[in-house]
Structure formats: C-alpha cells, structure tokens
Scaffold this motif. Structure first.
Motif, mmCIF file in Angstrom:
data_model
loop_
_atom_site.group_PDB
_atom_site.id
_atom_site.type_symbol
_atom_site.label_atom_id
_atom_site.label_comp_id
_atom_site.label_asym_id
_atom_site.label_seq_id
_atom_site.Cartn_x
_atom_site.Cartn_y
_atom_site.Cartn_z
ATOM 1 N N TYR A 1 10.989 1.648 0.003
ATOM 2 C CA TYR A 1 9.897 0.779 -0.428
ATOM 3 C C TYR A 1 8.578 1.525 -0.338
ATOM 4 C CZ TYR A 1 13.234 -3.030 0.256
ATOM 5 O OH TYR A 1 14.326 -3.860 0.188
ATOM 6 N N CYS A 2 7.775 1.366 -1.375
ATOM 7 C CA CYS A 2 6.417 1.883 -1.378
ATOM 8 C C CYS A 2 5.488 0.816 -0.818
ATOM 9 C CB CYS A 2 6.029 2.235 -2.808
ATOM 10 S SG CYS A 2 4.311 2.695 -3.039
ATOM 11 N N SER A 3 4.476 1.237 -0.091
ATOM 12 C CA SER A 3 3.491 0.307 0.445
ATOM 13 C C SER A 3 2.108 0.916 0.366
ATOM 14 C CB SER A 3 3.832 -0.028 1.899
ATOM 15 O OG SER A 3 2.909 -0.957 2.426
ATOM 16 N N ALA A 4 1.115 0.066 0.163
ATOM 17 C CA ALA A 4 -0.279 0.511 0.119
ATOM 18 C C ALA A 4 -1.144 -0.450 0.918
ATOM 19 C CB ALA A 4 -0.771 0.608 -1.310
ATOM 20 N N GLU A 5 -2.072 0.103 1.681
ATOM 21 C CA GLU A 5 -3.063 -0.720 2.374
ATOM 22 C C GLU A 5 -4.377 -0.615 1.618
ATOM 23 O OE1 GLU A 5 -3.858 -0.839 6.900
ATOM 24 O OE2 GLU A 5 -5.622 0.170 6.036
ATOM 25 N N TYR A 6 -4.952 -1.769 1.294
ATOM 26 C CA TYR A 6 -6.174 -1.829 0.502
ATOM 27 C C TYR A 6 -7.372 -2.119 1.401
ATOM 28 C CZ TYR A 6 -2.800 -1.975 -3.235
ATOM 29 O OH TYR A 6 -1.752 -1.666 -4.067
ATOM 30 N N SER A 7 -8.559 -1.714 0.919
ATOM 31 C CA SER A 7 -9.767 -1.751 1.742
ATOM 32 C C SER A 7 -10.498 -3.071 1.710
ATOM 33 C CB SER A 7 -10.712 -0.624 1.300
ATOM 34 O OG SER A 7 -11.110 -0.821 -0.047
ATOM 35 N N SER A 8 -9.792 -4.154 1.436
ATOM 36 C CA SER A 8 -10.391 -5.485 1.579
ATOM 37 C C SER A 8 -10.643 -5.739 3.065
ATOM 38 C CB SER A 8 -9.445 -6.537 1.007
ATOM 39 O OG SER A 8 -8.173 -6.434 1.640
ATOM 40 N N TRP A 9 -11.359 -6.845 3.372
ATOM 41 C CA TRP A 9 -11.558 -7.196 4.781
ATOM 42 C C TRP A 9 -11.135 -8.634 5.022
ATOM 43 C CZ3 TRP A 9 -11.603 -4.344 8.772
ATOM 44 C CH2 TRP A 9 -11.859 -4.922 10.012
ATOM 45 N N PRO A 10 -10.095 -8.811 5.851
ATOM 46 C CA PRO A 10 -9.339 -7.737 6.529
ATOM 47 C C PRO A 10 -8.495 -6.964 5.519
ATOM 48 C CG PRO A 10 -8.268 -9.842 6.886
ATOM 49 C CD PRO A 10 -9.570 -10.142 6.202
ATOM 50 N N PRO A 11 -8.046 -5.806 5.888
ATOM 51 C CA PRO A 11 -7.209 -5.013 4.965
ATOM 52 C C PRO A 11 -5.955 -5.774 4.581
ATOM 53 C CG PRO A 11 -7.945 -3.657 6.798
ATOM 54 C CD PRO A 11 -8.311 -5.076 7.135
ATOM 55 N N THR A 12 -5.502 -5.579 3.379
ATOM 56 C CA THR A 12 -4.281 -6.207 2.917
ATOM 57 C C THR A 12 -3.264 -5.126 2.557
ATOM 58 O OG1 THR A 12 -5.175 -6.302 0.666
ATOM 59 C CG2 THR A 12 -5.418 -8.273 2.035
ATOM 60 N N ARG A 13 -2.000 -5.491 2.625
ATOM 61 C CA ARG A 13 -0.926 -4.540 2.332
ATOM 62 C C ARG A 13 -0.050 -5.079 1.226
ATOM 63 N NH1 ARG A 13 1.173 -0.122 4.241
ATOM 64 N NH2 ARG A 13 -0.316 -0.046 5.965
ATOM 65 N N GLY A 14 0.228 -4.239 0.280
ATOM 66 C CA GLY A 14 1.132 -4.579 -0.803
ATOM 67 C C GLY A 14 2.423 -3.789 -0.697
ATOM 68 N N TRP A 15 3.474 -4.330 -1.318
ATOM 69 C CA TRP A 15 4.804 -3.708 -1.268
ATOM 70 C C TRP A 15 5.409 -3.662 -2.668
ATOM 71 C CZ3 TRP A 15 6.841 -1.685 3.157
ATOM 72 C CH2 TRP A 15 6.241 -2.049 4.355
ATOM 73 N N GLY A 16 6.139 -2.577 -2.907
ATOM 74 C CA GLY A 16 6.939 -2.508 -4.109
ATOM 75 C C GLY A 16 8.260 -3.224 -3.917
ATOM 76 N N ARG A 17 9.048 -3.282 -4.972
ATOM 77 C CA ARG A 17 10.328 -3.990 -4.905
ATOM 78 C C ARG A 17 11.436 -3.132 -4.326
ATOM 79 N NH1 ARG A 17 10.809 -7.529 -10.523
ATOM 80 N NH2 ARG A 17 8.960 -8.813 -10.161
ATOM 81 N N GLY A 18 11.214 -1.849 -4.235
ATOM 82 C CA GLY A 18 12.210 -0.966 -3.655
ATOM 83 C C GLY A 18 13.031 -0.225 -4.693
ATOM 84 N N THR A 19 13.500 0.956 -4.300
ATOM 85 C CA THR A 19 14.378 1.752 -5.150
ATOM 86 C C THR A 19 15.508 2.304 -4.277
ATOM 87 O OG1 THR A 19 14.473 3.573 -6.760
ATOM 88 C CG2 THR A 19 13.012 3.879 -4.869
ATOM 89 N N GLN A 20 16.723 2.219 -4.795
ATOM 90 C CA GLN A 20 17.890 2.611 -4.016
ATOM 91 C C GLN A 20 18.066 4.124 -4.042
ATOM 92 O OE1 GLN A 20 20.247 0.625 -2.220
ATOM 93 N NE2 GLN A 20 20.974 2.639 -1.530
ATOM 94 N N VAL A 21 18.270 4.699 -2.864
ATOM 95 C CA VAL A 21 18.641 6.100 -2.721
ATOM 96 C C VAL A 21 19.995 6.150 -2.021
ATOM 97 C CG1 VAL A 21 18.101 8.298 -1.599
ATOM 98 C CG2 VAL A 21 16.275 6.948 -2.666
ATOM 99 N N THR A 22 20.969 6.764 -2.679
ATOM 100 C CA THR A 22 22.306 6.884 -2.110
ATOM 101 C C THR A 22 22.682 8.359 -2.041
ATOM 102 O OG1 THR A 22 22.958 4.745 -3.044
ATOM 103 C CG2 THR A 22 24.732 6.234 -2.346
ATOM 104 N N VAL A 23 23.034 8.795 -0.849
ATOM 105 C CA VAL A 23 23.443 10.188 -0.629
ATOM 106 C C VAL A 23 24.927 10.192 -0.281
ATOM 107 C CG1 VAL A 23 23.002 12.329 0.604
ATOM 108 C CG2 VAL A 23 21.137 10.683 0.231
ATOM 109 N N SER A 24 25.719 10.677 -1.207
ATOM 110 C CA SER A 24 27.164 10.625 -1.023
ATOM 111 C C SER A 24 27.839 11.689 -1.871
ATOM 112 C CB SER A 24 27.694 9.235 -1.414
ATOM 113 O OG SER A 24 29.106 9.204 -1.350
ATOM 114 N N SER A 25 28.948 12.198 -1.357
ATOM 115 C CA SER A 25 29.739 13.159 -2.130
ATOM 116 C C SER A 25 30.838 12.440 -2.905
ATOM 117 C CB SER A 25 30.334 14.215 -1.210
ATOM 118 O OG SER A 25 31.090 13.610 -0.175
#
Length: 118
Positions: free
Chosen positions: A94-118
């Motif tokens: 998940y990606c996240s960003a903190e914005y410079s509002s007051w108080p600061p706010t945080r946003g989130w992405g929906r996520g991306t799957q990473v799979t490590v497998s042979s």
C-alpha cells in the motif's frame, strides 16, 4: 478528491526485482512524506519504507539493502525499487501519503499485490 494510485505489482521469482510506483493527485496540500506499507495474510500492516520532503529515508530492517525508495516531487510520485525479492516479501503493498493540512491527514492507495514464488 485525493487519490493515490499504485502500479507495478506482480509475480516474480525469488531473487528477482520489481518496481512499484504511486502517484498522488487531487490534494490542495503539499506532501510531508510518502511511503510504502505491506500486509501479508494473517499479519498486521507494516511499514516498508518512507521518504520525507527533504529526502530523508527510513526502511524496515527486513528490507534494508534490498529495497530503495525514491520520489519525484514534481509529479507527486513515489517509487519502491525491490531487488533480491524473497518469498517473505509476498504481500499487498500500500502507498500512503501524509499531507500538510492541519492537523495532517493521511491518504492510502488501494494496494497492489506482490507475490514472490518459484
């Protein structure tokens, strides 16, 4: 409306590499920091890496030396270069960003799957 859109996830073999990207749009505030978190099934969401607006970086111990976070402040985009991937890196990232509002706010992405497998 603030949006964080991730891309770059997928399936990779152990030892392989992936690059994640995340672009922020829609906010009237500047960004204090952006980062990547991950959540594997049955586990809590954990910090992977974060980069501040003065380019200070922080990494989880488990990814130090393998992952690199960077940003393009003009494009409000953050990247995560992941090298030497291990099965234990399998998770939704998940990606996240903190914005410079007051108080600061945080946003989130929906996520991306990473799979490590042979």
């Amino acid at each position: 409306q603030v949006q964080l859109v991730e891309s770059g996830g997928g399936l990779v073999q152990p030892g392989g590499s992936l690059r994640l990207s995340c672009a922020s749009s829609g906010s009237i505030y500047s960004i204090n920091n952006m980062g990547w978190y991950r959540q594997a099934p049955g586990n809590q969401r954990e910090l992977v890496a974060v980069i501040t607006n003065d380019d200070t970086t922080t990494y989880a111990d488990s990814v130090k030396g393998r992952f690199t976070i960077s940003r393009d402040s003009v494009k409000n985009t953050v990247y995560l270069q992941m090298n030497n991937l291990k099965p234990g890196d399998t998770a939704v990232y998940y990606c996240s960003a903190e914005y410079s509002s007051w108080p600061p706010t945080r946003g989130w992405g929906r996520g991306t799957q990473v799979t490590v497998s042979s």
